[in-house]
Motif scaffolding. Sequence first.
Motif, PDB file in Angstrom:
ATOM      1  N   ASN B  28       5.342  13.346  39.279  1.00  0.00           N
ATOM      2  CA  ASN B  28       4.517  12.448  38.450  1.00  0.00           C
ATOM      3  C   ASN B  28       3.562  11.542  39.224  1.00  0.00           C
ATOM      4  N   ASN B  41      -0.504  13.717  37.630  1.00  0.00           N
ATOM      5  CA  ASN B  41       0.864  14.116  37.279  1.00  0.00           C
ATOM      6  C   ASN B  41       1.331  15.299  38.122  1.00  0.00           C
ATOM      7  N   ASP B  69      11.151  10.178  40.983  1.00  0.00           N
ATOM      8  CA  ASP B  69      10.020   9.932  40.086  1.00  0.00           C
ATOM      9  C   ASP B  69       9.098   8.894  40.740  1.00  0.00           C
ATOM     10  N   SER B  71       6.005   7.991  39.520  1.00  0.00           N
ATOM     11  CA  SER B  71       4.928   7.752  38.547  1.00  0.00           C
ATOM     12  C   SER B  71       4.074   6.580  39.004  1.00  0.00           C
TER      13      SER B  71
END
Lengths: 402, 433
Positions: B28, B41, B69, B71
């Motif tokens: 991400n 992403n 993750d 992000s």
Amino acid sequence: MKIILTFILAVIVCFNSGLSQIAVKGETIYTMSGDPIEKGVVLINKGKIEKVGRQSDVQIPEGYEIVEGKVITPGFIDARTVVGLSGIYNYRHDQDQLEKSDAIQPELRAVDAYNKDEKLVDFLLSLGITTIHTGHGPGALASGQTMIAKTYSESYNDYVVDSLTMIAFTLGNTVRSNYTKPGTRSKGVAMLRSEFLKAQEYLKKQNSKDEKERPKRDLKLETLSKVLNGDVRALFTVNRAVDIMAALRLADEFGFKPVLDGVAEGYLLLDELKVRKLEIIIHPTMVRTYGDTKNASLETPKTFYEAGIPFSLQSGYESYVPKTRVVLFEAAIAHSYGLPFNEALASITINPAKLLGIDESVGSLEEGKFADIVVFDGNPFEYTSHVCKVIVKGKIVKDECF
Amino acid sequence: MILRTILSIILLAAINATAQKEATALINAKVFPVNSEPIENGALVIQNGKIIFVGKADELKGSFENIIDVSGKVILPGLVDTHSHIGEGDGGDRSSTTHPDVRILDAIDPNSDTFKKAIAGGITTVNVMPGSGHLMSGQTVYLKLRSNSKTIEDMLFCEDPLNDICGGLKMANGTNSLREPPFTGTRGKSAAVIRQLFIKAVEYKNQIDRAAGDPEKMPARNIEMEALLEVLDGRRIVQHHTHRADDIITVIRLSKEFGFKVVLHHVSEGWKVAEEIAEANVPCSIIMIDSPGGKLEAVNLIYKTGAVLEEAGVDVAYHTDDGITDSRFFLRSAAFGVRAGMSYNKSIEALTLAGARMLGLEDRVGSLEKGKDADFIILSGDPLSLYTRVEQTWVEGEKVFDINDLESRKYSLGGYEVYRGDYQYLHNCGGEE
């Protein structure tokens, strides 16, 4: 003859009036006196700021040249540099910031060595630095005097703002690397104490009622006595905590209030610095971490701010490549390491103006002050933003995005 | 079926038995592979110190033991610094102006805190060079900033320092190397000394060729000549300090005469001869510094050199030249390049893949591609923004820097007794940049 005179006069008038009425419009104007103004405008007339306000509130008079930008700031002030004495070539003939014949020479005047046409001065101007506190460098117990100059000038009569601003002192390892005497920290302090004692004596005799008692003029002692009687401030470049304390000890002994320069280990002495309400010029944020500044921290500006200690930032002295730092970039890094935006801007505008005693005329965008203004195409601190215009005393002197 | 399951279990157990055997997926983030367009992403999957997948996170198949993750973060390849003086090593000494035999790898301290600064700045591959105070100050070394390197051998790119080529050859012209006799005092003499040396190396090569493998006919071993032989064969790249336009052209002239591969370093006046550099097909590793000057030949150094070279079609990389600029601010070079007109993508490439090419290491590092080393950095945002921090640096699948780890963090910020600080490259004898 009369016709020629009239003609010259007319040219001068046209020249001045043609350049002096400008309206600088910006999406954000950081005036440094009060909150930033969104969609603001600064009116310039005859070299001074005529009005500052929101575009919706300020009527732009007819005939004013319109200049537009995203962000508008006051011209930047470099609180401590050697540019103009130290030149771009780095050859002996353009390095006048440090005289190595003796470690104590406060009588050396900055104005006698400052080269207004030095390329680095113009380079700084192109990045929005309009005023510099420059002069003799760090590296001697007393290297000489400092001065304040404008980075834009048109003649030999117009660039000096103040010819004697401070006397530059240094304590620390850098001194012993430049001179055989002193060879240690303590010797350096002892040498300065001896000179100040002589200056005390000199001052006493100078004030004597009996003319015969008065001493022969001695430039060195005369200069030091100006520090003793408070006419001129002592600028102490001190980075290690031990050197900071030695400077304060000297100041206490001889009754003057020093301006501290560098202060790399100042984070160890926050209470001491705060209680004394000292004026402080922190080392360039990106200073190399070796020698006396080996313990420098990128968070020092933030730490000082959080401790409630006001300060200015500086470009300092560089011995090699790059030949000077740029306070705009040093403030940017200070900001990115925790110093709030407004404080970072203050450290290169209004704070140094106050420190240098020139805040009546520069350092913020206020009515009546000189129109020293920088126009940006984005956040002034972002690397990828440009300085698109630089205005000094109401004249656009840089007109290309850089 | 059962057998297969059992087999997979055994296989899995075997994989887990050694460290890093299981794959780690970072998902991400905005991923800059550099050899292709940035991926929003995106996902990066690494295993055994190598990259096994780069692409969109939603194209990722299978499940992974370790999923991180990231992000809102940005992933770049580990930065490649083509010219640095970290490690507290030195090179050619004052005994001569040419030292093709001298290896800087014999003088580097793997424990130097300068390496910690470099990984805090996101640098994973670095060409450590001897100084430019001599015409030929010695062999450079290509290092990987692996964690827990106790010896220089732990950091080398090459496998075997006794037999492999582990770096380039540092050369310099212009004013740095001009000194009182017995050194060269003029530019003409400098070029002549280098030509004479290469002519000698060509003769040495001819002797070896004539010997045709007969040990009786082989010339005596000469480690100066052996290094130059590698240069003549194109196996060792000349990493050449040069500033002024005429000095740049001199380097090109010499490289044509002897046919050696060369990278131009600093190239302060490269903007004046960009077409000539492009025509010679010589890459440039440039330095972005805050102001020009500090010496005569850097007086005309400008921010837009990278942009002018890019426009002319020259391959451009950046370097820190640490101590000249601080490794912690290496990303800033790319931002300044863009400020002065370089394209965004080329500027990112100049921090990574372009540098890898100039060191001849592009098969292993410089971009995020399947099969390449798992060297990458995690940034808090746009690589060119003031507000962006290097949050993590990974080398060959191992995290070597994490800004949230206090021990790491202090090397990024500095402070009381963090750095040794007794080392200042630019004032070393013969170490001028």
